[in-house]
Structures are given as structure tokens and as C-alpha cells.
Design an enzyme around this catalytic site. Structure first.
Site, PDB file in Angstrom:
ATOM      1  CB  SER A  64      -0.624   0.077   1.339  1.00 23.43           C
ATOM      2  OG  SER A  64      -2.264  -0.937   0.809  1.00 23.43           O
ATOM      3  CE  LYS A  67      -4.477   1.788  -0.964  1.00 22.33           C
ATOM      4  NZ  LYS A  67      -4.070   0.612   0.375  1.00 22.33           N
ATOM      5  CB  SER A 124      -4.817   1.861   4.190  1.00 26.58           C
ATOM      6  OG  SER A 124      -3.425   1.538   2.687  1.00 26.58           O
TER       7      SER A 124
END
Length: 386
Positions: A64, A67, A124
Site C-alpha cells: 500500500s 498509494k 489505506s
């Protein structure tokens, strides 16, 4: 192999806009900073100089942490006026179907851009990532293409994105050095900090459902100087973290990838931050609130000169036990009246040990009106009297 980094000047855009690259390394005296991590990087935000590196260009999945780039493109769109934080986003069934971390968006509802950004930064949310990618580019595929283009623009040569969430997919990777670069670039958006410091908050859906959000970056509560970060985890990537911390004038950027446990990624990051703050400094050498000693001359004005100041602060990064030679060169743009307050009228070049490290605009702190016919008569009379 752990490395202590010194920097030579070349051509690589950094967070402050200065050109830095040509990294060279020496054996580090900092031992055990990132035990249990496969890759790590620590840098100064303002100059882009590397402080510590370990397998920093090894390509690996970052989960993640991907991101960071998703948020960058969204906030870029906001800065460019193509998107507003108040804009409403319709959620597709595709976005709603994302697994992993999510805030359980409903395809029958509309959400604000502001809400969705916050859910990505704090918890997230994969569904929010896809919803925003579709809002910005019409689809995730085009959005991912722009992510890769942005990575190249930033000089991230060991990065390839395949989606905007970081969910496992083949041919998707980055490295600790690139992650630090991308995160530093994201921090140019000051509004990021409006979200990154949130610890616990309810995400309120339009139908009055609530989803509790807790910040995945535990350093927000456990390390007093940390004010931002992005975590990531998959079985393939291990535990990852990009983070930032600021103490006095020194802001540091860190990245750790492939940690064996969640605690190890946080512990390693804290050790790197502590090492950076203990051994390095960022001295302010130009203060935007202090006028320069040099007054600028003006042609055709009611007065001959005016006061100026730097448009922004300028810092010089160095080891705490070093005192580099700092010199300046002031450039006057040969200004003609009228002059308005805050008008750019010149520049200051900052040199560290004889090497150019920064160029700052110089602005007027006062106005200078254009001289009229009567002013010229008075000046001529004054000259004759002399």
C-alpha cells in the site's frame, strides 16, 4: 549492505527544486538501524541529500505504500484546479468491490474528494483509491499509466506500478530510494498534513452509516516528531513504511521495505530518525522575514532604491559537527518603476563550499511609484544645485 551517504551535485530534481544526484557512499558508522528490513533509505527533505541507505535500489513489492503516488496524482489535480476537495465522486461497483483495507463505499452514494483522500491517508482505503482514480482519469488503467509517467518524471528508475492500491499483482515494484523520493514529492502538498495527523475518526457515509478509521501509521502517536507516513503490508511485500518527521528546521524522509514484522518497520524508522536528528542539522541561511542588507536600485522611480527580502527560506544541510562555508551572490534584475510589494525583482544564489545549492527569488518589501514630470524637475533642480 548498510551505507552512509554523501552527495555530489548533478541533475536530479529533489523536494526543494534543487538539482542533486550522483550519490556516492562510504561504510556507515551507524550500525543496526534497520535490523529485520530488506531495504531502507533516509534523506533530508529540503536538499534531497542521503543520510543512510541499505539495499536502497533493490526492486521489491511495496504493497500500500504505492498509494503515495495515488495521493500525489489526486492532490496534483486539486492544485491544478482540475479537481476540488468539495467535488462529489460517484462510486462504481468496481471500486466498491475492492478487497483488503477499505471504508466500505456504497455504489448508490456520492462522497466528497476530501472524504476519500482522508480515508486513503488514514486507513489505506483501497475502494477510495479506485473511486478517485476513476474520477481523475476515467478509469484505473489510465490513472496507473499516469502514475508511471510521474515516477519517471521524478527520476524513480526502479519503480513500476500495475494498480493504484498496491494489492498483489505481477510486474509491480519499487525500491526504498524511489519511495523516499515519491513521498518527499507528495509532501509538497501542504494539505496532506491535514489528513496525516488524524489518529482516530469515523468515516460518515451519506446514508449515515459510519466506518471507524484508525491511522495505520502508529508513529503518529508513538514518535513525537512524526507527522506523516504511509504503511503497507502483503505476504509478498512484508511490512513497509514511508514516513516523515520534523525537529526544529530539519525534516527527514525515511523508507523501510520488507520488514519481518510491523514493530520492526516502526522501530527501524525511529532509529533512523533518531540517528538523523542527532548527527545532522539544517541551518537557515536566508530568512524570508528578514530584509537583505543590499538595497536594489530602481530606474524611473520617485526614489532611487528600495528594500528587498528573500521570497522563501533557504537552508543548508550538513553534519552537525561540520561548518561548511556559505556564500551568497545577489542578482539585481535592473528593475524599472513602478514596483509593487512582493514583486520579484532579483535572485540570491546560495553556495555551500563553493557549490551552488539553491537559488531563491528576491521580492520587494515596499512600493516604488513611477516618477512624474514634477519629480524629474525636482531632480534636475537638485542636480543643478550640486
Amino acid at each position: 549492505m548498510k551505507k552512509f551517504c554523501t552527495v555530489l551535485l548533478s541533475l536530479c530534481v529533489t523536494a526543494s527544486g534543487m538539482a542533486l544526484s550522483g550519490f556516492t557512499y562510504e561504510t556507515s558508522t551507524a550500525k543496526g538501524l534497520t535490523a529485520g528490513c530488506k531495504s531502507a533509505y533516509l534523506m533530508d527533505y529540503n536538499s534531497g541529500e542521503c543520510i543512510y541507505a541499505e539495499n536502497e535500489t533493490s526492486r521489491m513489492p511495496i504493497a500500500s505504500v504505492c498509494k503515495v503516488m495515488t495521493l500525489t496524482l489526486v492532490l496534483d489535480s486539486v492544485s491544478e484546479g482540475k479537481l476540488s476537495l468539495e467535488d462529489k465522486v460517484s462510486v462504481s461497483k468496481n471500486a466498491m468491490s475492492m478487497g483488503g483495507s477499505q471504508v466500505y463505499l456504497d455504489s448508490k452514494c456520492e462522497y466528497s474528494v476530501d472524504q476519500l483522500i482522508k480515508s486513503i491517508v488514514v486507513c489505506s482505503a483501497n475502494d477510495s483509491c479506485v473511486a478517485l482514480s476513476e474520477k481523475v482519469c476515467g478509469g484505473e488503467e489510465e490513472f496507473v499509466s499516469r502514475m508511471n509517467s510521474k515516477a519517471k518524471e521524478l527520476g524513480c528508475t526502479d519503480t513500476l506500478f500495475a494498480n493504484c492500491t498496491g494489492l498483489p499483482r505481477e510486474t509491480q515494484y519499487s525500491c526504498a530510494r524511489d519511495v523516499a523520493k515519491m513521498f518527499a514529492n507528495l509532501l509538497k502538498h501542504e494539505e496532506y498534513y491535514n489528513y496525516s495527523k488524524v489518529w482516530l475518526e469515523d468515516f460518515v457515509h451519506p446514508d449515515n452509516r459510519t466506518t471507524s478509521m484508525t491511522n495505520t501509521n502508529k508513529l503518529i502517536r508513538n514518535y513525537s516528531f512524526c507527522d506523516g507516513g504511509k504503511t503497507g503490508f502483503t505476504n509478498e511485500a512484508g511490512f513497509c513504511l514511508a514516513a516523515t518527521a520534523k525537529k526544529n528546521n530539519l525534516r527527514l524522509i525515511s523508507a523501510v521495505l520488507g520488514a519481518a514484522s510491523s514493530n520492526e518497520r516502526f522501530d527501524s524508522t525511529i532509529k533512523m530518525f533518531d540517528y538523523g536528528f542527532a548527527n545532522y542539522q539544517n541551518k537557515i541561511v536566508l530568512d524570508k522575514d528578514v530584509t537583505l542588507n543590499d538595497e536594489f536600485t530602481v530606474r524611473g522611480g520617485k526614489k532611487d532604491s528600495f528594500q528587498v527580502r528573500p521570497e522563501r527560506n533557504s537552508y543548508v544541510f550538513s553534519a552537525a559537527d561540520k561548518s561548511p562555508e556559505i556564500t551568497h551572490k545577489v542578482n539585481d534584475f535592473n528593475v524599472k518603476a513602478p514596483v509593487a510589494p512582493e514583486q520579484v525583482v532579483g535572485s540570491v544564489e546560495v553556495y555551500k563550499d563553493g557549490v551552488l545549492i539553491d537559488t531563491v527569488n528576491v521580492v520587494s518589501v515596499e512600493s516604488v511609484e513611477k516618477a512624474g514630470y514634477v519629480d524629474y524637475l525636482k531632480q534636475n533642480a537638485k542636480n543643478w544645485a550640486i
